[in-house]
Motif scaffolding. Sequence first.
Motif, PDB file in Angstrom:
ATOM      1  N   LEU A  13     -94.165 -85.764 -41.686  1.00  0.00           N
ATOM      2  CA  LEU A  13     -95.446 -85.764 -40.971  1.00  0.00           C
ATOM      3  C   LEU A  13     -95.714 -84.403 -40.319  1.00  0.00           C
ATOM      4  CD1 LEU A  13     -97.780 -87.600 -39.810  1.00  0.00           C
ATOM      5  CD2 LEU A  13     -96.285 -87.947 -37.831  1.00  0.00           C
ATOM      6  N   MET A  14     -94.711 -83.875 -39.595  1.00  0.00           N
ATOM      7  CA  MET A  14     -94.938 -82.647 -38.831  1.00  0.00           C
ATOM      8  C   MET A  14     -94.833 -81.396 -39.707  1.00  0.00           C
ATOM      9  SD  MET A  14     -95.665 -83.965 -35.992  1.00  0.00           S
ATOM     10  CE  MET A  14     -95.783 -82.579 -34.888  1.00  0.00           C
ATOM     11  N   ASP A  33     -87.530 -79.438 -48.521  1.00  0.00           N
ATOM     12  CA  ASP A  33     -87.104 -80.747 -48.015  1.00  0.00           C
ATOM     13  C   ASP A  33     -85.927 -81.175 -48.882  1.00  0.00           C
ATOM     14  OD1 ASP A  33     -88.750 -83.064 -46.177  1.00  0.00           O
ATOM     15  OD2 ASP A  33     -87.152 -83.797 -47.486  1.00  0.00           O
ATOM     16  N   GLU A  91     -85.022 -86.003 -36.100  1.00  0.00           N
ATOM     17  CA  GLU A  91     -84.559 -85.691 -34.737  1.00  0.00           C
ATOM     18  C   GLU A  91     -83.084 -86.073 -34.592  1.00  0.00           C
ATOM     19  OE1 GLU A  91     -86.325 -83.984 -32.728  1.00  0.00           O
ATOM     20  OE2 GLU A  91     -85.982 -84.536 -30.667  1.00  0.00           O
ATOM     21  N   LYS A  96     -79.825 -80.845 -37.200  1.00  0.00           N
ATOM     22  CA  LYS A  96     -80.580 -79.640 -36.842  1.00  0.00           C
ATOM     23  C   LYS A  96     -79.616 -78.461 -36.647  1.00  0.00           C
ATOM     24  CE  LYS A  96     -84.626 -81.911 -34.752  1.00  0.00           C
ATOM     25  NZ  LYS A  96     -85.805 -81.520 -35.500  1.00  0.00           N
ATOM     26  N   ASN A 116     -89.183 -77.649 -34.083  1.00  0.00           N
ATOM     27  CA  ASN A 116     -90.289 -78.499 -33.612  1.00  0.00           C
ATOM     28  C   ASN A 116     -89.736 -79.739 -32.903  1.00  0.00           C
ATOM     29  OD1 ASN A 116     -93.131 -79.293 -33.551  1.00  0.00           O
ATOM     30  ND2 ASN A 116     -92.543 -80.877 -35.003  1.00  0.00           N
ATOM     31  N   SER A 118     -88.658 -82.687 -30.485  1.00  0.00           N
ATOM     32  CA  SER A 118     -89.376 -83.269 -29.351  1.00  0.00           C
ATOM     33  C   SER A 118     -88.526 -83.197 -28.092  1.00  0.00           C
ATOM     34  CB  SER A 118     -89.703 -84.736 -29.611  1.00  0.00           C
ATOM     35  OG  SER A 118     -90.407 -84.882 -30.800  1.00  0.00           O
ATOM     36  N   PHE A 140     -95.288 -78.813 -31.843  1.00  0.00           N
ATOM     37  CA  PHE A 140     -96.648 -79.234 -32.206  1.00  0.00           C
ATOM     38  C   PHE A 140     -96.847 -80.698 -31.820  1.00  0.00           C
ATOM     39  CE2 PHE A 140     -95.809 -75.649 -34.925  1.00  0.00           C
ATOM     40  CZ  PHE A 140     -97.043 -75.075 -35.182  1.00  0.00           C
ATOM     41  N   SER A 142     -98.943 -84.401 -32.898  1.00  0.00           N
ATOM     42  CA  SER A 142     -99.448 -85.081 -34.087  1.00  0.00           C
ATOM     43  C   SER A 142    -100.819 -85.702 -33.829  1.00  0.00           C
ATOM     44  CB  SER A 142     -98.437 -86.167 -34.463  1.00  0.00           C
ATOM     45  OG  SER A 142     -98.894 -86.904 -35.562  1.00  0.00           O
ATOM     46  N   VAL A 235     -97.019 -91.353 -34.347  1.00  0.00           N
ATOM     47  CA  VAL A 235     -95.853 -90.519 -34.024  1.00  0.00           C
ATOM     48  C   VAL A 235     -94.578 -91.156 -34.596  1.00  0.00           C
ATOM     49  CG1 VAL A 235     -94.392 -89.798 -32.074  1.00  0.00           C
ATOM     50  CG2 VAL A 235     -96.863 -89.519 -31.966  1.00  0.00           C
TER      51      VAL A 235
END
Length: 290
Positions: A13-14, A33, A91, A96, A116, A118, A140, A142, A235
Amino acid sequence: MTVKSVFVVGSGLMGGGIAQVCAQAGMNVCITDKSEEALKKSLDNISWSVGKFAEKGKISEDKDTVMGRIQTVSDMNPAKDADLVIEAVFENLELKQQIFSELDSVCDADTLMASNTSAIPITELAAMTSRPEKVMGIHFFSPVPMMMAVEVVKGLSTTDDTAEAGRRFVEAIGKEPIMVNRDVAGFVINRINFPSTIEAMNLVEQGVATCEDIDKGLRLGSGRRMGIFETGDMVGLDVTYGAMMACYQETGDPRFYPPLLLRRKVKAGHLGRKTGKGWYEYNPDGSRKQ
Ligand SMILES: NC(=O)c1ccc[n+]([C@@H]2O[C@H](COP(=O)([O-])OP(=O)(O)OC[C@H]3O[C@@H](n4cnc5c(N)ncnc54)[C@H](O)[C@@H]3O)[C@@H](O)[C@H]2O)c1
């Protein structure tokens, strides 16, 4: 540094939205990806959305010109040619960290790096690289093509120059930078919004009002374009849960503890639009069941 080329990791999505707004701003974008299917779906979504922007005259170029700036790749190596890399994978701290370590080994010493995330501390991602001063949060909201605010977050080692480059990048893509000077969980906007989001969920759980009525009230009474539950379904309930939990764990403040109803829905796999069910239910074409 003026950012002319961007490498995006994660085409969900992001990541897809980030790739789109960069390409619309004239930047060359490469997106990767681990899932080929996700990459394909993302390109389709971007193409549809850019088409809508062009149709409504919100961008001056045609769809093909914008799409021509986006390239999909199956590995990280092309990141070496980017001015800025933006990570937008699930997340998950270990995932990450592994991505930042890999990007660090591929990228030029000058390449700026951003997450990005959260809620994961930028400092913990920066520590995986040999250039923590060049790592920042670029957070960012959404849906990325519509939402104007972008938080630029400094980790413990992020230099002023890096944050300034982040600010200029956000302005260059036509958005408004919100500068966050310290790496605190939830950054600024979520930190302010979470207590009211939690209160809305508690009111639903207690049977005081329905999701529909709360959302309607927020749209008509508070000037919001979307209600808390409509936004929450877009989200992803798992994303909201993770970010609230991170705020709670970092602060110890019970105001951030995810309410029971949210915890149960996440456990049940009712994660919002992506699973067809969250606060509301959705048809396969994405429309809301009445
Ligand atoms: N959903 C939101 O509204 C929102 C808002 C702000 C920030 N964020 C943050 O943005 C990030 C992405 O969220 P999303 O909602 O786009 O998630 P998403 O689930 O839609 O997409 C994540 C993508 O990452 C890919 N991925 C996973 N592991 C990978 C790897 N090793 N290499 C490459 N790609 C990999 C997945 O295949 C998937 O396509 C998260 O950190 C989230 O917290 C989300």
